[in-house]
Design a protein around this motif. Sequence first.
Motif, short mmCIF file in Angstrom:
data_model
loop_
_atom_site.label_atom_id
_atom_site.label_comp_id
_atom_site.label_asym_id
_atom_site.label_seq_id
_atom_site.Cartn_x
_atom_site.Cartn_y
_atom_site.Cartn_z
N PRO A 49 0.81 -1.23 0.00
CA PRO A 49 0.00 0.00 0.00
C PRO A 49 0.85 1.28 0.00
CG PRO A 49 -0.84 -1.58 1.60
CD PRO A 49 0.48 -2.10 1.14
N LYS A 50 2.02 1.20 0.61
CA LYS A 50 2.91 2.37 0.68
C LYS A 50 3.50 2.70 -0.68
CE LYS A 50 5.44 5.28 3.26
NZ LYS A 50 4.90 6.32 4.13
N ILE A 51 3.63 1.67 -1.55
CA ILE A 51 4.27 1.87 -2.85
C ILE A 51 3.28 1.66 -3.99
CG2 ILE A 51 6.58 1.36 -1.99
CD1 ILE A 51 6.30 -1.47 -3.13
N ASP A 52 2.00 1.89 -3.69
CA ASP A 52 0.95 1.88 -4.71
C ASP A 52 0.84 0.53 -5.42
OD1 ASP A 52 -1.18 3.11 -5.98
OD2 ASP A 52 0.05 3.87 -7.63
N GLY A 53 1.06 -0.55 -4.67
CA GLY A 53 0.80 -1.89 -5.19
C GLY A 53 1.88 -2.48 -6.08
N LEU A 54 3.07 -1.87 -6.16
CA LEU A 54 4.14 -2.44 -6.98
C LEU A 54 4.50 -3.84 -6.50
CD1 LEU A 54 6.60 0.60 -7.25
CD2 LEU A 54 4.97 -0.18 -8.98
N ASP A 55 4.89 -4.71 -7.44
CA ASP A 55 5.31 -6.06 -7.09
C ASP A 55 6.80 -6.16 -6.82
OD1 ASP A 55 2.82 -7.33 -7.19
OD2 ASP A 55 2.96 -7.59 -9.37
N TYR A 56 7.58 -5.19 -7.33
CA TYR A 56 9.03 -5.19 -7.15
C TYR A 56 9.44 -3.87 -6.52
CZ TYR A 56 9.10 -9.05 -10.53
OH TYR A 56 8.90 -10.24 -11.18
N PHE A 57 10.42 -3.96 -5.61
CA PHE A 57 10.89 -2.75 -4.94
C PHE A 57 12.21 -3.08 -4.28
CE2 PHE A 57 10.76 0.72 -1.76
CZ PHE A 57 10.32 1.77 -2.56
N SER A 58 13.15 -2.15 -4.33
CA SER A 58 14.40 -2.33 -3.61
C SER A 58 14.16 -1.96 -2.15
CB SER A 58 15.52 -1.46 -4.19
OG SER A 58 16.74 -1.76 -3.54
N SER A 59 14.27 -2.96 -1.30
CA SER A 59 13.94 -2.81 0.12
C SER A 59 15.12 -3.27 0.96
CB SER A 59 12.72 -3.68 0.47
OG SER A 59 11.65 -3.44 -0.42
N SER A 60 15.07 -2.94 2.23
CA SER A 60 16.00 -3.56 3.18
C SER A 60 15.49 -4.96 3.45
CB SER A 60 16.07 -2.76 4.47
OG SER A 60 16.64 -1.49 4.25
#
Length: 331
Positions: free
Chosen positions: A271-282
């Motif tokens: 929800p924080k990233i508008d539903g993206l499936d991929y994200f560079s995270s810790s």
Amino acid sequence: MVKVVILGASGGIGQPLSLLLKLNEKVTDLALYDIVNSPGVAADLSHINTPAKVTGYLPPNDGLKNALTGAHTIIIPAGIPRKPNMTRDDLFKTNAGIVRDLAIGISQHAPNAFILVISNPVNSTVPIVAEVLKKHNVFNPKKLFGVTTLDVVRASTFVGEVTGHDSRDIRVPVVGGHSGITIIPLLSKASPPHSFSQAQIDALTNRIQYGGDEVVKAKEGAGSATLSMAQAGARFANAILNASVKGEAGIIEQSYVHLDADEDGGKQLKPKIDGLDYFSSSVELGINGVTKIHQLEDLTPHEESLLKAAIPELRGNINKGIAFIREDPKL
């Protein structure tokens, strides 16, 4: 036995990366694959007195299959480098096909390996690998990583120059993606903490986001960030080996991953990233790959604005990679 495979081992990133992995004593078997020169690179490295046995493979005689068989970790720096005035997205057409073909080989010959993607544009090439693995029913999101470590290395270096601290002691989380405005340095979470002026924040953010352009320009068309990328790739590979081979706990790195790698953490983050499936995270690493995706918490208004700007670009990059495979008649 720990077999590490480098696909694209003869290139500007591949050769120094191969050297750094030969020096890693957790590696017992180093397999180098490329369309040219990999046996020569392997012969050269084999003279170094560290435990890893080095072999080089070319496409003929099932070279890719032989390189991949038995792999524990696969690192993919294959592809063409950036040139002046070329964005990472400009690389897409050529590198997408290269990564697709390597991913097909991985699905067939090393489906359980850890896969570390360096080939640009990472925002799109990681989804390409994932879609190929899905088509072969071997996709494990916990073991697929986009290597964004160079953004973290640059952040430490540039913050060190501003603060005067030893950059080796500085950690700055960098999240989002791995090109331009998708790179989001969280300077408010730098360790050790530092109070930056807004002018410093703006300058550091821009330099971290576009540090690659600095190298391309300085090399005057002769290459891109190869040596620093090799060090960053080797650093991330070492974190994977420490977690998966040595069983070290509490290893946290930033990496571009599919959010299904941690179902609960991914659901909280989406929800924080508008539903993206991929994200560079810790992400926290364990013996089987990703064990936890950490959340984005207590961002400053500036960091929130960076996130908002990054999301549409990331979505386009992700969709471009997915469409490339879904529309591919070969698959």
